[in-house]
Scaffold this active site. Structure first.
Site, PDB file in Angstrom:
ATOM      1  CD  GLU A 141      -0.535   1.474   4.421  1.00 37.70           C
ATOM      2  OE1 GLU A 141      -0.404   2.271   3.555  1.00 37.70           O
ATOM      3  OE2 GLU A 141      -1.656   0.984   4.748  1.00 37.70           O
TER       4      GLU A 141
ATOM      5  CG  HIS B 235      -2.096  -0.754   1.244  1.00 35.97           C
ATOM      6  ND1 HIS B 235      -3.096  -0.545   1.762  1.00 35.97           N
ATOM      7  CD2 HIS B 235      -2.124  -2.104   0.995  1.00 35.97           C
ATOM      8  CE1 HIS B 235      -3.987  -1.387   1.833  1.00 35.97           C
ATOM      9  NE2 HIS B 235      -3.437  -2.459   1.323  1.00 35.97           N
ATOM     10  CB  SER B 236       1.292   4.445  -1.144  1.00 36.39           C
ATOM     11  OG  SER B 236      -0.006   4.642  -1.637  1.00 36.39           O
ATOM     12  CE1 TYR B 237      -0.204   9.589   3.872  1.00 34.55           C
ATOM     13  CE2 TYR B 237      -1.404   8.876   2.028  1.00 34.55           C
ATOM     14  CZ  TYR B 237      -1.430   9.645   3.115  1.00 34.55           C
ATOM     15  OH  TYR B 237      -2.322  10.585   3.634  1.00 34.55           O
TER      16      TYR B 237
END
Length: 170
Positions: free
Chosen positions: A130, A50-52
């Site tokens: 993340e 994922h981000s962030y």
């Protein structure tokens, strides 16, 4: 699927979906685990990228009051090896931190890492990672940070797999 840390509102960034496995991405994950189960295959590691926020999140995320998984100590140690390798790769600003999802982020129901750990075959090392950054750019990471982030991820996985091989290979 329905629980704290998920929204019924489709425009929310924590939208839970309309029903279980209601999109092609979650169906693909479920299908993959079902095929592994049918073929008596083992999964040791599952990562949902994922981000962030620069976090490495281990199960559980769906309930802060539930007993931790029996493998929490191993999960945290392997995540620590991953974070160390990621941080050392590019001297990451702010660094990656690791821990149980509910401890270092928030309650979030319906996560892939919880599914990966709870499913059969169980992925002992199941995480949400993340990636960069810590919020300055959010979901719109500048192009000049994409390759360094990829390198951090690569060396992070190598660091984690080395730890697993040295400490939990069987």
């Amino acid at each position: 699927m329905i629980g704290e840390g998920a929204s019924p509102w489709p425009c929310s960034i924590i939208f839970r979906g309309f029903t279980d496995l209601d999109n092609v991405e979650t169906q693909a994950i479920d299908n993959h685990f079902q095929k592994l189960k049918e073929n008596n295959r083992v999964t040791k590691v599952f990562i949902d990228w994922h981000s962030y926020s620069q976090l490495i999140l281990a199960p559980w995320s769906y309930d802060a009051d539930i007993d931790p998984p029996i493998d929490t100590d191993k999960q945290i140690a392997a995540a620590g090896a991953m974070a160390k390798a990621m941080n050392e790769t590019n001297n990451v600003p702010g660094g990656y931190i690791h821990g149980v999802g509910t401890d270092i982020l928030y309650v979030s129901s319906g996560t892939s890492k919880d599914y990966g750990y709870a499913s059969t075959p169980q992925a002992t090392y199941s995480y949400t990672v993340e990636l960069r950054d810590k919020g300055q750019f959010g979901f719109l990471l500048p192009a000049n940070q994409i390759i360094p982030t990829g390198n951090e991820s690569y060396y992070g996985v190598i660091g984690m797999l080395d730890w697993i091989y040295e400490n939990d290979y069987n």
